[in-house]
Design a protein around this motif. Sequence first.
Motif, PDB file in Angstrom:
ATOM      1  N   VAL A   1     -58.139 -66.176 -36.206  1.00  0.00           N
ATOM      2  CA  VAL A   1     -59.594 -65.978 -36.198  1.00  0.00           C
ATOM      3  C   VAL A   1     -60.280 -67.282 -36.599  1.00  0.00           C
ATOM      4  O   VAL A   1     -59.759 -68.053 -37.400  1.00  0.00           O
ATOM      5  CB  VAL A   1     -60.004 -64.837 -37.163  1.00  0.00           C
ATOM      6  CG1 VAL A   1     -59.651 -65.163 -38.595  1.00  0.00           C
ATOM      7  CG2 VAL A   1     -61.472 -64.479 -37.024  1.00  0.00           C
TER       8      VAL A   1
ATOM      9  N   ILE B   1     -62.023 -67.264 -26.867  1.00  0.00           N
ATOM     10  CA  ILE B   1     -62.316 -65.825 -26.786  1.00  0.00           C
ATOM     11  C   ILE B   1     -61.680 -65.231 -25.534  1.00  0.00           C
ATOM     12  O   ILE B   1     -61.069 -64.165 -25.575  1.00  0.00           O
ATOM     13  CB  ILE B   1     -63.834 -65.575 -26.832  1.00  0.00           C
ATOM     14  CG1 ILE B   1     -64.374 -65.924 -28.221  1.00  0.00           C
ATOM     15  CG2 ILE B   1     -64.167 -64.124 -26.473  1.00  0.00           C
ATOM     16  CD1 ILE B   1     -65.887 -66.002 -28.292  1.00  0.00           C
TER      17      ILE B   1
ATOM     18  N   ASN C   1     -60.438 -64.454 -31.707  1.00  0.00           N
ATOM     19  CA  ASN C   1     -61.515 -63.767 -32.418  1.00  0.00           C
ATOM     20  C   ASN C   1     -62.376 -64.764 -33.163  1.00  0.00           C
ATOM     21  O   ASN C   1     -61.859 -65.683 -33.802  1.00  0.00           O
ATOM     22  CB  ASN C   1     -60.932 -62.778 -33.430  1.00  0.00           C
ATOM     23  CG  ASN C   1     -60.200 -61.654 -32.744  1.00  0.00           C
ATOM     24  OD1 ASN C   1     -60.812 -60.743 -32.218  1.00  0.00           O
ATOM     25  ND2 ASN C   1     -58.877 -61.724 -32.730  1.00  0.00           N
TER      26      ASN C   1
ATOM     27  N   LEU D   1     -65.338 -64.709 -36.062  1.00  0.00           N
ATOM     28  CA  LEU D   1     -66.056 -63.934 -37.065  1.00  0.00           C
ATOM     29  C   LEU D   1     -67.266 -64.733 -37.514  1.00  0.00           C
ATOM     30  O   LEU D   1     -67.134 -65.871 -37.958  1.00  0.00           O
ATOM     31  CB  LEU D   1     -65.154 -63.635 -38.271  1.00  0.00           C
ATOM     32  CG  LEU D   1     -65.827 -62.955 -39.456  1.00  0.00           C
ATOM     33  CD1 LEU D   1     -66.366 -61.574 -39.082  1.00  0.00           C
ATOM     34  CD2 LEU D   1     -64.853 -62.859 -40.625  1.00  0.00           C
TER      35      LEU D   1
ATOM     36  N   GLN E   1     -68.922 -55.575 -33.360  1.00  0.00           N
ATOM     37  CA  GLN E   1     -67.852 -56.203 -32.600  1.00  0.00           C
ATOM     38  C   GLN E   1     -68.070 -56.003 -31.109  1.00  0.00           C
ATOM     39  O   GLN E   1     -68.600 -54.982 -30.687  1.00  0.00           O
ATOM     40  CB  GLN E   1     -66.528 -55.576 -33.045  1.00  0.00           C
ATOM     41  CG  GLN E   1     -65.313 -56.206 -32.491  1.00  0.00           C
ATOM     42  CD  GLN E   1     -64.675 -55.386 -31.385  1.00  0.00           C
ATOM     43  OE1 GLN E   1     -64.955 -54.216 -31.194  1.00  0.00           O
ATOM     44  NE2 GLN E   1     -63.814 -56.021 -30.641  1.00  0.00           N
TER      45      GLN E   1
ATOM     46  N   GLY F   1     -63.820 -60.304 -28.577  1.00  0.00           N
ATOM     47  CA  GLY F   1     -63.379 -61.204 -29.632  1.00  0.00           C
ATOM     48  C   GLY F   1     -64.480 -61.696 -30.538  1.00  0.00           C
ATOM     49  O   GLY F   1     -64.252 -62.557 -31.375  1.00  0.00           O
TER      50      GLY F   1
ATOM     51  N   TRP G   1     -66.990 -60.910 -33.539  1.00  0.00           N
ATOM     52  CA  TRP G   1     -67.203 -60.028 -34.685  1.00  0.00           C
ATOM     53  C   TRP G   1     -68.347 -60.597 -35.497  1.00  0.00           C
ATOM     54  O   TRP G   1     -68.358 -61.790 -35.804  1.00  0.00           O
ATOM     55  CB  TRP G   1     -65.953 -59.975 -35.558  1.00  0.00           C
ATOM     56  CG  TRP G   1     -64.737 -59.459 -34.868  1.00  0.00           C
ATOM     57  CD1 TRP G   1     -63.995 -60.105 -33.905  1.00  0.00           C
ATOM     58  CD2 TRP G   1     -64.123 -58.196 -35.065  1.00  0.00           C
ATOM     59  NE1 TRP G   1     -62.958 -59.307 -33.512  1.00  0.00           N
ATOM     60  CE2 TRP G   1     -63.004 -58.130 -34.215  1.00  0.00           C
ATOM     61  CE3 TRP G   1     -64.394 -57.118 -35.905  1.00  0.00           C
ATOM     62  CZ2 TRP G   1     -62.168 -57.031 -34.160  1.00  0.00           C
ATOM     63  CZ3 TRP G   1     -63.553 -56.015 -35.862  1.00  0.00           C
ATOM     64  CH2 TRP G   1     -62.461 -55.981 -34.993  1.00  0.00           C
TER      65      TRP G   1
ATOM     66  N   TRP H   1     -56.352 -59.085 -36.875  1.00  0.00           N
ATOM     67  CA  TRP H   1     -56.372 -60.283 -36.034  1.00  0.00           C
ATOM     68  C   TRP H   1     -54.974 -60.886 -35.902  1.00  0.00           C
ATOM     69  O   TRP H   1     -54.606 -61.355 -34.832  1.00  0.00           O
ATOM     70  CB  TRP H   1     -57.368 -61.299 -36.575  1.00  0.00           C
ATOM     71  CG  TRP H   1     -58.782 -60.802 -36.496  1.00  0.00           C
ATOM     72  CD1 TRP H   1     -59.344 -60.095 -35.470  1.00  0.00           C
ATOM     73  CD2 TRP H   1     -59.782 -60.950 -37.476  1.00  0.00           C
ATOM     74  NE1 TRP H   1     -60.655 -59.805 -35.759  1.00  0.00           N
ATOM     75  CE2 TRP H   1     -60.953 -60.328 -36.987  1.00  0.00           C
ATOM     76  CE3 TRP H   1     -59.835 -61.556 -38.730  1.00  0.00           C
ATOM     77  CZ2 TRP H   1     -62.150 -60.294 -37.697  1.00  0.00           C
ATOM     78  CZ3 TRP H   1     -61.027 -61.524 -39.432  1.00  0.00           C
ATOM     79  CH2 TRP H   1     -62.158 -60.902 -38.916  1.00  0.00           C
TER      80      TRP H   1
ATOM     81  N   GLN I   1     -53.060 -58.690 -33.437  1.00  0.00           N
ATOM     82  CA  GLN I   1     -53.505 -58.952 -32.063  1.00  0.00           C
ATOM     83  C   GLN I   1     -52.857 -60.210 -31.506  1.00  0.00           C
ATOM     84  O   GLN I   1     -52.358 -60.227 -30.402  1.00  0.00           O
ATOM     85  CB  GLN I   1     -55.028 -59.150 -32.024  1.00  0.00           C
ATOM     86  CG  GLN I   1     -55.828 -57.935 -31.823  1.00  0.00           C
ATOM     87  CD  GLN I   1     -57.273 -58.320 -31.566  1.00  0.00           C
ATOM     88  OE1 GLN I   1     -57.860 -59.157 -32.252  1.00  0.00           O
ATOM     89  NE2 GLN I   1     -57.849 -57.715 -30.559  1.00  0.00           N
TER      90      GLN I   1
END
Length: 143
Positions: free
Chosen positions: A8, A34, A39, A41, A93, A96, A98, A132, A135
């Motif tokens: 992330v 992405i 991801n 954030l 969300q 990808g 957040w 994350w 994933q």
Amino acid sequence: SDWDSVDVLYSQADPLVRRLATDDTTREHLEDYIRAGGNVLVEAATLSPELQTALADLRRHLSLQPVPEQHPVRSEPFLFDTWPAQPPVDLLQDGGIWVMVGPMVAAWGGVGLQRHEIRTWHEWGINLLHHWWRQRSLRSLLH
């Protein structure tokens, strides 16, 4: 690629909005990240129109929604019926992207919070990081 081992990327909203408005290379790299399953954030005080526009540039059909109750980030490895209450936060969300609306990093620091509140924030952070990581791990098995 260089991003294969990154679970992330984190940014506060204002610096991200400024950077995306002035730096096409950053935007292109984040779009690629992405698209490849990464991801991002973003911590924001509010979901401002400027932030929504900047994020829509990264994901063309942006539709930020609250994380659904059945999402693994609410139950693995720690079970959460609701997000930590103090300070109040929302987690939105889309793919990808957040967005944490609220003072997440400050809450992890625990200033002014009771011990059980700090523990709750830490457990919630572990859920996010676990999701994350998982994933990325699953994605690496597919390639």
